[in-house]
Motif scaffolding. Structure first.
Motif, PDB file in Angstrom:
ATOM      1  N   MET A  24       0.844  -1.176   0.000  1.00 25.12           N
ATOM      2  CA  MET A  24       0.000   0.000   0.000  1.00 25.12           C
ATOM      3  C   MET A  24       0.891   1.241   0.000  1.00 25.12           C
ATOM      4  SD  MET A  24      -2.834   1.044   2.836  1.00 25.12           S
ATOM      5  CE  MET A  24      -4.329   0.398   2.176  1.00 25.12           C
ATOM      6  N   ALA A  25       0.661   2.128  -0.940  1.00 21.91           N
ATOM      7  CA  ALA A  25       1.464   3.337  -1.043  1.00 21.91           C
ATOM      8  C   ALA A  25       0.967   4.388  -0.057  1.00 21.91           C
ATOM      9  CB  ALA A  25       1.387   3.878  -2.460  1.00 21.91           C
ATOM     10  N   GLU A  26       1.751   5.433   0.071  1.00 22.85           N
ATOM     11  CA  GLU A  26       1.373   6.516   0.975  1.00 22.85           C
ATOM     12  C   GLU A  26       0.027   7.090   0.555  1.00 22.85           C
ATOM     13  OE1 GLU A  26       2.898  10.975   1.928  1.00 22.85           O
ATOM     14  OE2 GLU A  26       4.406   9.441   1.680  1.00 22.85           O
ATOM     15  N   MET A  27      -0.808   7.349   1.529  1.00 23.62           N
ATOM     16  CA  MET A  27      -2.150   7.847   1.244  1.00 23.62           C
ATOM     17  C   MET A  27      -2.123   9.369   1.125  1.00 23.62           C
ATOM     18  SD  MET A  27      -4.321   5.471   3.812  1.00 23.62           S
ATOM     19  CE  MET A  27      -5.817   5.376   2.867  1.00 23.62           C
ATOM     20  N   LYS A  28      -2.842   9.870   0.158  1.00 22.84           N
ATOM     21  CA  LYS A  28      -2.937  11.310  -0.051  1.00 22.84           C
ATOM     22  C   LYS A  28      -4.066  11.868   0.802  1.00 22.84           C
ATOM     23  CE  LYS A  28       0.145  11.227  -3.315  1.00 22.84           C
ATOM     24  NZ  LYS A  28       1.478  11.649  -3.052  1.00 22.84           N
ATOM     25  N   THR A  29      -3.916  13.103   1.239  1.00 18.65           N
ATOM     26  CA  THR A  29      -4.933  13.701   2.100  1.00 18.65           C
ATOM     27  C   THR A  29      -6.265  13.851   1.371  1.00 18.65           C
ATOM     28  OG1 THR A  29      -4.117  15.904   1.545  1.00 18.65           O
ATOM     29  CG2 THR A  29      -3.300  14.914   3.564  1.00 18.65           C
ATOM     30  N   ALA A  30      -6.228  14.128   0.082  1.00 12.99           N
ATOM     31  CA  ALA A  30      -7.477  14.265  -0.674  1.00 12.99           C
ATOM     32  C   ALA A  30      -8.244  12.943  -0.686  1.00 12.99           C
ATOM     33  CB  ALA A  30      -7.184  14.725  -2.093  1.00 12.99           C
ATOM     34  N   ASP A  31      -7.519  11.839  -0.811  1.00 13.13           N
ATOM     35  CA  ASP A  31      -8.162  10.523  -0.793  1.00 13.13           C
ATOM     36  C   ASP A  31      -8.773  10.239   0.578  1.00 13.13           C
ATOM     37  OD1 ASP A  31      -7.266  10.182  -3.385  1.00 13.13           O
ATOM     38  OD2 ASP A  31      -5.482   9.061  -2.770  1.00 13.13           O
ATOM     39  N   ILE A  32      -8.059  10.627   1.617  1.00 14.56           N
ATOM     40  CA  ILE A  32      -8.545  10.376   2.978  1.00 14.56           C
ATOM     41  C   ILE A  32      -9.773  11.227   3.267  1.00 14.56           C
ATOM     42  CG2 ILE A  32      -7.965  10.494   5.428  1.00 14.56           C
ATOM     43  CD1 ILE A  32      -5.024  10.034   4.573  1.00 14.56           C
ATOM     44  N   ARG A  33      -9.750  12.481   2.849  1.00 15.18           N
ATOM     45  CA  ARG A  33     -10.891  13.371   3.092  1.00 15.18           C
ATOM     46  C   ARG A  33     -12.150  12.878   2.380  1.00 15.18           C
ATOM     47  NH1 ARG A  33      -9.167  17.707   5.878  1.00 15.18           N
ATOM     48  NH2 ARG A  33      -6.999  18.325   5.604  1.00 15.18           N
ATOM     49  N   ALA A  34     -11.981  12.148   1.289  1.00 16.59           N
ATOM     50  CA  ALA A  34     -13.126  11.623   0.545  1.00 16.59           C
ATOM     51  C   ALA A  34     -13.727  10.386   1.214  1.00 16.59           C
ATOM     52  CB  ALA A  34     -12.703  11.287  -0.880  1.00 16.59           C
ATOM     53  N   MET A  35     -13.025   9.812   2.177  1.00 13.24           N
ATOM     54  CA  MET A  35     -13.501   8.603   2.854  1.00 13.24           C
ATOM     55  C   MET A  35     -14.592   8.929   3.873  1.00 13.24           C
ATOM     56  SD  MET A  35     -10.081   6.585   3.927  1.00 13.24           S
ATOM     57  CE  MET A  35      -8.955   5.863   2.762  1.00 13.24           C
ATOM     58  N   SER A  36     -15.450   7.936   4.116  1.00 13.25           N
ATOM     59  CA  SER A  36     -16.417   8.067   5.205  1.00 13.25           C
ATOM     60  C   SER A  36     -15.707   7.676   6.505  1.00 13.25           C
ATOM     61  CB  SER A  36     -17.607   7.145   4.963  1.00 13.25           C
ATOM     62  OG  SER A  36     -17.212   5.794   5.087  1.00 13.25           O
ATOM     63  N   GLU A  37     -16.378   7.896   7.621  1.00 13.75           N
ATOM     64  CA  GLU A  37     -15.764   7.551   8.912  1.00 13.75           C
ATOM     65  C   GLU A  37     -15.512   6.049   9.019  1.00 13.75           C
ATOM     66  OE1 GLU A  37     -17.245   9.231  12.543  1.00 13.75           O
ATOM     67  OE2 GLU A  37     -17.954  11.016  11.501  1.00 13.75           O
ATOM     68  N   ASP A  38     -16.442   5.253   8.502  1.00  9.23           N
ATOM     69  CA  ASP A  38     -16.259   3.798   8.543  1.00  9.23           C
ATOM     70  C   ASP A  38     -15.062   3.371   7.699  1.00  9.23           C
ATOM     71  OD1 ASP A  38     -18.407   3.425  10.232  1.00  9.23           O
ATOM     72  OD2 ASP A  38     -19.831   3.067   8.597  1.00  9.23           O
ATOM     73  N   GLN A  39     -14.914   3.993   6.548  1.00  8.59           N
ATOM     74  CA  GLN A  39     -13.769   3.671   5.695  1.00  8.59           C
ATOM     75  C   GLN A  39     -12.463   4.061   6.374  1.00  8.59           C
ATOM     76  OE1 GLN A  39     -15.059   5.915   2.252  1.00  8.59           O
ATOM     77  NE2 GLN A  39     -15.454   4.024   1.102  1.00  8.59           N
ATOM     78  N   MET A  40     -12.475   5.191   7.077  1.00  7.76           N
ATOM     79  CA  MET A  40     -11.274   5.614   7.806  1.00  7.76           C
ATOM     80  C   MET A  40     -10.929   4.613   8.900  1.00  7.76           C
ATOM     81  SD  MET A  40     -11.511   9.683   8.304  1.00  7.76           S
ATOM     82  CE  MET A  40     -11.873  10.784   6.972  1.00  7.76           C
ATOM     83  N   ASP A  41     -11.951   4.156   9.623  1.00 15.11           N
ATOM     84  CA  ASP A  41     -11.717   3.168  10.681  1.00 15.11           C
ATOM     85  C   ASP A  41     -11.136   1.879  10.104  1.00 15.11           C
ATOM     86  OD1 ASP A  41     -12.656   4.927  12.584  1.00 15.11           O
ATOM     87  OD2 ASP A  41     -14.682   4.081  12.613  1.00 15.11           O
ATOM     88  N   ASP A  42     -11.680   1.452   8.960  1.00 13.12           N
ATOM     89  CA  ASP A  42     -11.169   0.243   8.310  1.00 13.12           C
ATOM     90  C   ASP A  42      -9.723   0.431   7.853  1.00 13.12           C
ATOM     91  OD1 ASP A  42     -13.609  -0.959   8.704  1.00 13.12           O
ATOM     92  OD2 ASP A  42     -14.321  -0.624   6.648  1.00 13.12           O
ATOM     93  N   ALA A  43      -9.424   1.613   7.316  1.00  6.80           N
ATOM     94  CA  ALA A  43      -8.065   1.889   6.849  1.00  6.80           C
ATOM     95  C   ALA A  43      -7.087   1.895   8.018  1.00  6.80           C
ATOM     96  CB  ALA A  43      -8.024   3.225   6.113  1.00  6.80           C
TER      97      ALA A  43
END
Length: 69
Positions: free
Chosen positions: A1-20
C-alpha cells in the motif's frame, strides 16, 4: 500500500477511515515482526504506515470537530 494522499482520505467516510486505520495497524504489526526477524526489505514502509495512521486520525478528528461546531 502506497502513501495515502490527504485528498483521498478526506473523501472517505468515517467507517472507511476506521477500516483503513485497522488495516494499517495490522500491516504495521506484521512489519515490526519482519524487522525483528530480519526479513524486512523496505524499512521505510514502517515509517509510512505510522504516518498514514496519524494522517487518517488527524483528518477524522478534524471532520468530527467540524460536525460539532
Amino acid at each position: 500500500m502506497a502513501e495515502m494522499k490527504t485528498a483521498d482520505i478526506r473523501a472517505m467516510s468515517e467507517d472507511q477511515m476506521d477500516d483503513a486505520i485497522l488495516s494499517l495497524k495490522k500491516e504495521r504489526f506484521n512489519l515490526r515482526f519482519q524487522r525483528a526477524t530480519g526479513q524486512l526489505e523496505n524499512t521505510s514502509r514502517l515509517r509510512e504506515a505510522r504516518r498514514d495512521i496519524a494522517r487518517i486520525k488527524t483528518i477524522a478528528a478534524q471532520k468530527r470537530a467540524g460536525k460539532t461546531k
